[in-house]
Design a protein around this motif. Structure first.
Motif, mmCIF file in Angstrom:
data_model
loop_
_atom_site.group_PDB
_atom_site.id
_atom_site.type_symbol
_atom_site.label_atom_id
_atom_site.label_comp_id
_atom_site.label_asym_id
_atom_site.label_seq_id
_atom_site.Cartn_x
_atom_site.Cartn_y
_atom_site.Cartn_z
ATOM 1 N N GLN A 386 -0.331 18.215 13.588
ATOM 2 C CA GLN A 386 -0.542 19.435 12.793
ATOM 3 C C GLN A 386 -0.115 20.681 13.570
ATOM 4 O OE1 GLN A 386 -4.717 18.894 11.938
ATOM 5 N NE2 GLN A 386 -4.310 18.012 9.903
ATOM 6 N N MET A 387 -0.340 20.666 14.887
ATOM 7 C CA MET A 387 0.113 21.794 15.711
ATOM 8 C C MET A 387 1.628 21.920 15.631
ATOM 9 S SD MET A 387 -2.569 23.080 17.643
ATOM 10 C CE MET A 387 -2.170 23.400 19.339
ATOM 11 N N ALA A 388 2.319 20.794 15.705
ATOM 12 C CA ALA A 388 3.781 20.810 15.629
ATOM 13 C C ALA A 388 4.248 21.307 14.268
ATOM 14 C CB ALA A 388 4.331 19.416 15.912
ATOM 15 N N MET A 389 3.547 20.894 13.208
ATOM 16 C CA MET A 389 3.892 21.364 11.866
ATOM 17 C C MET A 389 3.736 22.878 11.769
ATOM 18 S SD MET A 389 2.004 18.453 9.537
ATOM 19 C CE MET A 389 2.538 16.734 9.537
ATOM 20 N N TRP A 390 2.639 23.382 12.305
ATOM 21 C CA TRP A 390 2.370 24.831 12.259
ATOM 22 C C TRP A 390 3.464 25.594 13.007
ATOM 23 C CZ3 TRP A 390 1.541 28.953 15.484
ATOM 24 C CH2 TRP A 390 0.914 30.075 14.939
ATOM 25 N N LEU A 391 3.833 25.101 14.187
ATOM 26 C CA LEU A 391 4.867 25.763 14.983
ATOM 27 C C LEU A 391 6.217 25.722 14.273
ATOM 28 C CD1 LEU A 391 3.821 24.432 18.492
ATOM 29 C CD2 LEU A 391 3.852 26.834 17.819
#
Length: 445
Positions: A386-391
């Motif tokens: 999810q962090m990667a998606m947000w970034l």
């Protein structure tokens, strides 16, 4: 050679290297003998003589020869080895309020020239408090942030302020690589006692870019003991790095622990308003250097918007525009900026890819890229995913369906949910917020 000639050599050296360095290194020297091409000088310690020889030796030889003495090299004798040189004077350190590994702190970097904005206001306030020279509730003060965000500026500003307000204090400003060099030289020359005495006799120790101690175990060991010795004496330490203490790999855990026991302050990446403020401040300086150069409306805003990663690059771009305009006799316009700064603007416009972000996140959380993109939903994988998606949503122009396809052909609604979840968490979970900021900074460097 008469004593008058030696005094003239010292006067010439003072003009050449500045009053601060002169008081620290040249004034304590005395001329003992001169003959057969060798000038013998008395120094307070072996370390002092070695440093002067390496740093100012050629200049001293030059000025001795100007006074009519044929000298090819210098020889130094420590005070303990000769009666012709007085013992080291404690007052010497007090008459040199600011010491430096190579030179005095940069005259340009003062609190007056530091532009304060929301991203750096806490760091500025903490630095000002330490610069008052009185007791503080935080020791050490640890400043960290990316390249060109003002860490070194604040370090120099503290040294300047202490030199003016507390000239009784012995302040040592040094970079980590200079600390390493001195440590290795002391080991090689078997002068560790001089090294220890030099660093543990200061009132304020300032070490810049401490991340360069990574992986250097012996130097870290000595730094650790120096740190403890100074703290035990209630001496102030100010440290800077490009990362928080806990994020500096190959730095011993006990050093990390000591660094985290004080005040740790992050200089956040600059926002548009702060960059514009910096440009306006630099414009006032450049107007005195290039009095005939005019800046058209909108140029500073253009630069502040397009060059966002590094303040040094931003200032360099403005300097380049002023220099060009003064040479060709034209007003600086947005069009001129686009032409003149095309290389800088291209670098600033570098487009991040989804793949780069995925690799960086997987590396940060020490997980396999295939697991990050795979179907597993365990918490140790779902949150980094999810962090990667947000970034990807924040740092690229890709659409949600495109991002979804890069994450194992997931639906765009899954990406929306992940982005929304991280938006919620970063407001309440400081660890999530810190990780996002660290990853963003690493990706934008």
């Amino acid at each position: 050679m008469t004593q008058g000639h030696w005094e003239q050599v010292k006067a010439d050296m003072r003009s050449a290297i500045g009053a601060g360095n002169f008081k620290s290194w040249i004034e304590p020297l005395s001329l003992m003998t001169a003959g057969e091409g060798v000038a013998r000088l008395g120094a307070p310690s072996s370390f002092h003589g070695d440093y002067v020889s390496k740093t100012y030796g050629d200049q001293i030889v030059y000025h001795l020869n100007r006074q009519g003495l044929s000298v090819q090299r210098l020889a130094f004798e420590a005070a303990a080895n000769t009666s012709q040189v007085s013992a080291p004077q404690p007052a010497m350190a007090k008459t040199a309020p600011i010491k430096s590994g190579d030179a005095q702190p940069d005259q340009r970097f003062t609190f007056d020239s530091f532009v304060v904005g929301k991203p750096n206001e806490l760091a500025h306030a903490a630095a000002k408090r330490v610069a008052e020279g009185g007791p503080t509730t935080f020791n050490p003060l640890f400043l960290y942030g990316g390249v060109g965000l003002g860490k070194t500026h604040l370090m120099h500003a503290i040294a300047h302020e202490l030199g003016e307000k507390r000239p009784d204090l012995n302040v040592l400003y040094i970079s980590a690589d200079q600390f390493i060099y001195r440590f290795i030289s002391a080991l090689r020359d078997r002068k560790m006692m001089d090294f220890k005495q030099h660093f543990r006799s200061v009132d304020v120790l300032m070490v810049d870019d401490i991340q360069f101690l990574e992986g250097k175990d012996s130097t870290q060991e000595e730094f650790f003991h120096t740190f403890n010795a100074l703290v035990d004496q209630n001496k102030q330490l100010i440290i800077s790095a490009d990362r928080a203490p806990g994020e500096i790999r190959d730095l011993s855990e006990r050093i990390k622990s000591r660094l985290q026991c004080g005040l740790v302050v992050d200089l956040h990446p600059t926002d548009f308003e702060l960059r514009l403020g910096i440009l306006h401040a630099k414009q006032e300086t450049y107007q005195t250097i290039y009095p005939g150069v005019d800046i058209a409306p909108g140029v500073l805003e253009f630069l502040a918007h397009r060059i966002s990663s590094n303040v040094r690059v931003l200032e360099g771009a403005l300097n380049r525009l002023y220099a060009l305009a003064s040479l060709v006799g034209r007003t600086v316009t947005v069009e001129m900026a686009q032409d003149c700064l095309s290389d800088i603007l291209r670098a600033s416009d570098r487009k991040l890819t989804i793949e780069e972000i995925q690799r960086k996140v997987a590396e940060h959380y020490d997980i396999r890229l295939s697991d990050l993109l795979g179907p597993k939903r365990t918490r140790t994988l779902a949150r980094p995913r999810q962090m990667a998606m947000w970034l990807c949503k924040q740092l690229t122009t890709r659409s949600l369906p495109e991002i979804g396809r890069k994450f194992g052909k997931r639906d765009h609604t899954t990406i929306m949910h992940g982005v929304r979840k991280i938006d919620e968490l970063r407001q309440s979970d400081s660890q999530i917020a810190d990780d996002l900021e660290l990853l963003r900074r690493a990706l934008e460097d």
